[in-house]
Write an enzyme that holds these catalytic residues in place. Structure first.
Site, PDB file in Angstrom:
ATOM      1  N   HIS A  61       0.869  -1.204   0.095  1.00  0.00           N
ATOM      2  CA  HIS A  61      -0.057  -0.162  -0.248  1.00  0.00           C
ATOM      3  C   HIS A  61       0.853   1.263   0.019  1.00  0.00           C
ATOM      4  CE1 HIS A  61      -3.997  -2.106   1.885  1.00  0.00           C
ATOM      5  NE2 HIS A  61      -3.195  -2.754   0.610  1.00  0.00           N
ATOM      6  N   CYS A 100      -2.023  -0.731   7.118  1.00  0.00           N
ATOM      7  CA  CYS A 100      -1.236   0.432   7.233  1.00  0.00           C
ATOM      8  C   CYS A 100      -1.184   1.308   8.569  1.00  0.00           C
ATOM      9  CB  CYS A 100      -1.522   1.118   6.022  1.00  0.00           C
ATOM     10  SG  CYS A 100      -0.994   0.218   4.581  1.00  0.00           S
ATOM     11  N   GLU A 148       0.696   3.855   1.915  1.00  0.00           N
ATOM     12  CA  GLU A 148       1.228   4.401   3.309  1.00  0.00           C
ATOM     13  C   GLU A 148       2.234   3.353   3.935  1.00  0.00           C
ATOM     14  OE1 GLU A 148      -3.504   4.537   3.399  1.00  0.00           O
ATOM     15  OE2 GLU A 148      -1.845   3.541   2.363  1.00  0.00           O
ATOM     16  N   CYS A 188      -6.164   1.435   5.567  1.00  0.00           N
ATOM     17  CA  CYS A 188      -6.478  -0.007   6.024  1.00  0.00           C
ATOM     18  C   CYS A 188      -5.838  -0.295   7.410  1.00  0.00           C
ATOM     19  CB  CYS A 188      -6.064  -1.015   5.097  1.00  0.00           C
ATOM     20  SG  CYS A 188      -4.192  -1.342   4.993  1.00  0.00           S
TER      21      CYS A 188
END
Length: 332
Positions: free
Chosen positions: A261, A292, A263, A289
């Protein structure tokens, strides 16, 4: 900023354009849009043809079409001077930008005639009577697609009378321009950093969703990350991620996803380069999410600003708040 010019033939629009060009303004002209159309049609350019083709374009595509074509090509990091605005709908199209000022130029008719004749452009009128007769066709019309110079002049933010010398005109512009050019809006820090994050997202190689995050300390970007397969692995858009390339339904087959992801990548990039994130702010194009979120908390990031909500993230948001991480939405 954008300075638009309107006024009757010979009122000094060209002189103002030349002066502003010498001050770094980029020049655009609605008449040039018509000239290009006339050239494409293989016709001779003269005053009557300019009026005819301009009216045809407005009739077919709407009264603001010439301005809309120019607005579409304007950049946000330059000043512009726009010549030959002749219809109120063109003014409205430029005002949609929010950084537009319309200057109306006025001048004595006989002085305008002499200027027009001296310029000798496109079969200019050779007598004063002819000059006034040709001009009368441009002043008022009940047809919204035709030239309406009088109505356009009434829409001007400023009126400049140009009956004197060129030097006098320049002095008047020197008085008007500094206050106008200082009246602009800068983006807020949130808007600034979120827009950077959105640009970072365009580097994503994930075929399902492009997401990015940037990490900021003391109003300085210290790390960026976008979603995609790990360093050294085949890119998602090249077949590297089995979940994305099988077009799995949202929320399913997550155990097969190889994409990191945005992040996650921003945080690991900071670690890779030895940058502390304690007290930093993370800007992300989608709210994080749960995975993260746990990385954000443990990395010491103190604030998360997100653009759009990410599905299935209620638990992630509640965990951020529970652990004292400030969470805000800032949509751009």
């Amino acid at each position: 900023m954008i300075i638009g010019l309107t006024g009757k033939n010979g009122s000094g629009k060209t002189a103002v354009c030349e002066y502003l060009k010498s001050r770094g303004f980029v020049y655009r002209s609605l008449s040039d849009e018509i000239r290009e159309e006339i050239q494409r049609r293989g016709r001779e350019i003269d005053r009557d043809t300019l009026i005819e083709v301009g009216n045809e374009l407005r009739n077919e595509f709407g009264p603001g079409i010439l301005a809309e074509r120019i607005v579409a090509g304007l950049e946000n990091d330059q000043n512009y001077v726009i010549d030959s605005i002749r219809n109120p709908s063109e003014v409205e199209a430029f005002r949609s930008r929010g950084d537009f000022t319309l200057i109306g130029l006025e001048s004595d008719p006989k002085m305008r005639f002499q200027r027009s004749k001296k310029r000798g452009r496109e079969n200019a009128a050779q007598t004063f009577e002819q000059f006034l007769e040709e001009e009368s066709r441009e002043l008022d019309s009940d047809d919204p697609v035709r030239q309406q110079l009088n109505a356009t002049q009434r829409a001007a933010d400023l009126i400049v009378t140009n009956n004197g010398t060129l030097e006098g005109l320049h002095r008047r512009l020197d008085e008007l321009l500094p206050p106008l050019m200082s009246e602009f809006e800068r983006p807020s820090w949130d808007e600034y950093f979120m827009n950077i994050a959105k640009v970072v997202a365009t580097r994503s190689n994930c075929i399902k969703r492009k997401v990015a995050a940037i990490i900021v300390k003391d109003k300085r970007v210290v790390s960026t990350g976008y979603n995609g397969t790990p360093r050294g692995a085949k890119n998602c858009n090249e077949g590297g991620c089995p979940r994305c390339n099988s077009m799995a339904a949202s929320g399913t087959a997550l155990e097969e996803c190889l994409c990191c992801h945005g992040e996650e990548n921003a945080i690991t990039q900071a670690a890779y380069h030895g940058t502390s994130l304690k007290g930093a702010t993370l800007y992300t194009t989608f709210s994080p999410c749960l995975l993260c979120t746990k990385m954000i908390i443990n990395s010491g990031i103190s604030e998360v600003v997100y653009n759009k909500d990410y599905p299935l993230n209620d638990r992630a948001q509640s965990l951020l708040l529970e652990c004292g991480v400030l969470l805000r939405q800032h949509s751009v």
